[in-house]
Design an enzyme around this catalytic site. Structure first.
Site, PDB file in Angstrom:
ATOM      1  N   ASP A  31      32.655  30.397  25.417  1.00 54.13           N
ATOM      2  CA  ASP A  31      33.695  31.286  25.931  1.00 54.13           C
ATOM      3  C   ASP A  31      34.865  30.443  26.427  1.00 54.13           C
ATOM      4  O   ASP A  31      34.680  29.562  27.268  1.00 54.13           O
ATOM      5  CB  ASP A  31      33.134  32.131  27.086  1.00 54.13           C
ATOM      6  CG  ASP A  31      32.235  33.248  26.602  1.00 54.13           C
ATOM      7  OD1 ASP A  31      32.686  34.041  25.762  1.00 54.13           O
ATOM      8  OD2 ASP A  31      31.074  33.319  27.056  1.00 54.13           O
ATOM      9  N   HIS A  62      34.585  31.715  21.203  1.00 53.04           N
ATOM     10  CA  HIS A  62      35.203  33.006  21.526  1.00 53.04           C
ATOM     11  C   HIS A  62      36.445  32.747  22.369  1.00 53.04           C
ATOM     12  O   HIS A  62      36.334  32.411  23.549  1.00 53.04           O
ATOM     13  CB  HIS A  62      34.174  33.865  22.285  1.00 53.04           C
ATOM     14  CG  HIS A  62      34.701  35.165  22.765  1.00 53.04           C
ATOM     15  ND1 HIS A  62      34.033  35.926  23.704  1.00 53.04           N
ATOM     16  CD2 HIS A  62      35.826  35.865  22.437  1.00 53.04           C
ATOM     17  CE1 HIS A  62      34.727  37.033  23.936  1.00 53.04           C
ATOM     18  NE2 HIS A  62      35.814  37.025  23.194  1.00 53.04           N
ATOM     19  N   PHE A 139      34.326  37.632  32.393  1.00 55.09           N
ATOM     20  CA  PHE A 139      33.252  37.147  33.265  1.00 55.09           C
ATOM     21  C   PHE A 139      31.875  37.471  32.686  1.00 55.09           C
ATOM     22  O   PHE A 139      31.692  38.512  32.048  1.00 55.09           O
ATOM     23  CB  PHE A 139      33.376  37.776  34.654  1.00 55.09           C
ATOM     24  CG  PHE A 139      34.632  37.367  35.350  1.00 55.09           C
ATOM     25  CD1 PHE A 139      34.682  36.203  36.114  1.00 55.09           C
ATOM     26  CD2 PHE A 139      35.799  38.118  35.215  1.00 55.09           C
ATOM     27  CE1 PHE A 139      35.855  35.805  36.740  1.00 55.09           C
ATOM     28  CE2 PHE A 139      36.980  37.723  35.842  1.00 55.09           C
ATOM     29  CZ  PHE A 139      37.012  36.569  36.602  1.00 55.09           C
ATOM     30  N   ASP A 171      28.789  41.406  22.407  1.00 53.96           N
ATOM     31  CA  ASP A 171      28.916  40.374  23.440  1.00 53.96           C
ATOM     32  C   ASP A 171      29.120  41.003  24.817  1.00 53.96           C
ATOM     33  O   ASP A 171      30.126  41.684  25.052  1.00 53.96           O
ATOM     34  CB  ASP A 171      30.114  39.477  23.090  1.00 53.96           C
ATOM     35  CG  ASP A 171      30.278  38.305  24.049  1.00 53.96           C
ATOM     36  OD1 ASP A 171      29.354  38.040  24.843  1.00 53.96           O
ATOM     37  OD2 ASP A 171      31.342  37.651  23.993  1.00 53.96           O
ATOM     38  N   GLY A 191      24.234  35.819  27.866  1.00 48.82           N
ATOM     39  CA  GLY A 191      24.546  34.727  28.779  1.00 48.82           C
ATOM     40  C   GLY A 191      23.578  34.695  29.941  1.00 48.82           C
ATOM     41  O   GLY A 191      22.513  34.075  29.883  1.00 48.82           O
ATOM     42  N   SER A 192      23.927  35.441  31.012  1.00 49.58           N
ATOM     43  CA  SER A 192      23.156  35.352  32.245  1.00 49.58           C
ATOM     44  C   SER A 192      21.688  35.754  32.056  1.00 49.58           C
ATOM     45  O   SER A 192      20.822  35.218  32.747  1.00 49.58           O
ATOM     46  CB  SER A 192      23.806  36.199  33.333  1.00 49.58           C
ATOM     47  OG  SER A 192      24.110  37.479  32.839  1.00 49.58           O
TER      48      SER A 192
HETATM   49  C1  DX5 Z   1      32.486  37.849  28.636  1.00 49.30           C
HETATM   50  C2  DX5 Z   1      32.037  36.782  27.673  1.00 49.30           C
HETATM   51  C3  DX5 Z   1      30.594  36.891  27.287  1.00 49.30           C
HETATM   52  C4  DX5 Z   1      29.686  36.661  28.470  1.00 49.30           C
HETATM   53  C5  DX5 Z   1      28.253  36.987  28.172  1.00 49.30           C
HETATM   54  O1  DX5 Z   1      33.793  37.610  28.980  1.00 49.30           O
HETATM   55  O2  DX5 Z   1      32.811  36.847  26.489  1.00 49.30           O
HETATM   56  O3  DX5 Z   1      30.302  35.984  26.228  1.00 49.30           O
HETATM   57  O4  DX5 Z   1      29.742  35.350  28.918  1.00 49.30           O
HETATM   58  O5  DX5 Z   1      27.518  36.814  29.353  1.00 49.30           O
HETATM   59  P1  DX5 Z   1      26.528  37.934  29.939  1.00 49.30           P
HETATM   60  O6  DX5 Z   1      25.414  38.054  28.944  1.00 49.30           O
HETATM   61  O7  DX5 Z   1      26.114  37.403  31.254  1.00 49.30           O
HETATM   62  O8  DX5 Z   1      27.312  39.223  30.015  1.00 49.30           O
HETATM   63 ZN    ZN Z   2      32.037  35.764  24.757  1.00 47.43          ZN
END
Ligand code: DX5
Ligand code: ZN
Length: 208
Positions: A31, A62, A139, A171, A191-192
């Site tokens: 990201d 991204h 975020f 995403d 992500g998280s």
């Molecule tokens: C959001 C990002 C995502 C995000 C995914 O702005 O583009 O790629 O980091 O993280 P989680 O799974 O924690 O939403």
């Molecule tokens: Zn992303």
């Protein structure tokens, strides 16, 4: 289902990348946020470029930035499979898609939750992937938006009607509870859900 892992919420990026390297995750989702297109700001390229030290996985970049043309040549230097930027950016979209292709890298367009799917139509023939945002970008750790399922289905029908084989990726806010709403996608980015856990492989397997 392919899985990309985002390290946006990671508290120790080198450590988490090394741990992800031991898993069967398909891509590292990088990201990139400029503090303008989105409120968040990620590491500058001069630090991000050392990512190769910690991962041998292919990168899925991204770009959440106002001016993708300034970032594409930089991220094209890395072990990059996809570069995706937003359909909402004001730069010439076709020109930037062509720029990505000049580096023999697959190109994608990301679309925000409140942008009409039909905005993608002029660019569909050029795309290798469409990144459907299931949160407002910027975020990690946000909640999956429920209307994503309908948006993915609408996009799938659109691609099928033009006989276009681009991947649909989802995403944001992905976990084992919402994954069934993404079954029409080729890939999800988590992500998280992964990086907050002590067992990365278990979380990745739960999404496949
Ligand atoms: C959001 C990002 C995502 C995000 C995914 O702005 O583009 O790629 O980091 O993280 P989680 O799974 O924690 O939403
Ligand atoms: Zn992303």
């Amino acid at each position: 289902m392919k899985i990309g892992a985002s390290f946006l919420k990671s508290k120790n990026i080198p450590n988490d990348l090394e741990k992800l390297n031991e898993t069967d995750v398909d891509f590292i989702h990088v990201d990139v946020a400029d503090g303008k297109f989105v409120k968040n700001k990620t590491l500058p390229y001069k630090e991000m470029k050392y990512i190769y030290r910690y991962t041998s996985k292919r990168l899925d970049v991204h770009l959440m930035v106002d001016n993708p043309s300034a970032y594409i040549p930089l991220y094209a230097e890395l072990n990059t499979e996809f570069i995706t930027f937003h359909v909402e950016t004001l730069e010439d979209i076709e020109k930037n898609l062509k720029l990505i292709k000049e580096y023999s890298i697959k190109c994608g367009l990301a679309i925000n939750p409140d942008t009409k799917i039909s905005e993608l139509i002029p660019y569909l023939p050029f795309l290798d992937m469409i990144l459907v945002m299931s949160v407002t970008p910027g975020f990690g750790g946000q909640e999956f938006m429920e209307n994503t399922e309908n948006r993915v289905n609408e996009l799938k029908e659109l691609l099928d009607s033009y006989n276009i084989k681009a991947w649909i990726c989802v995403d944001g806010g992905i976990n084992d509870k919402v994954i069934d709403k993404c079954r029409n996608a080729s890939m999800v980015v988590a992500g998280s859900y992964i990086t907050n856990s002590d067992n990365f492989q278990e979380k990745i397997s739960s999404l496949r």
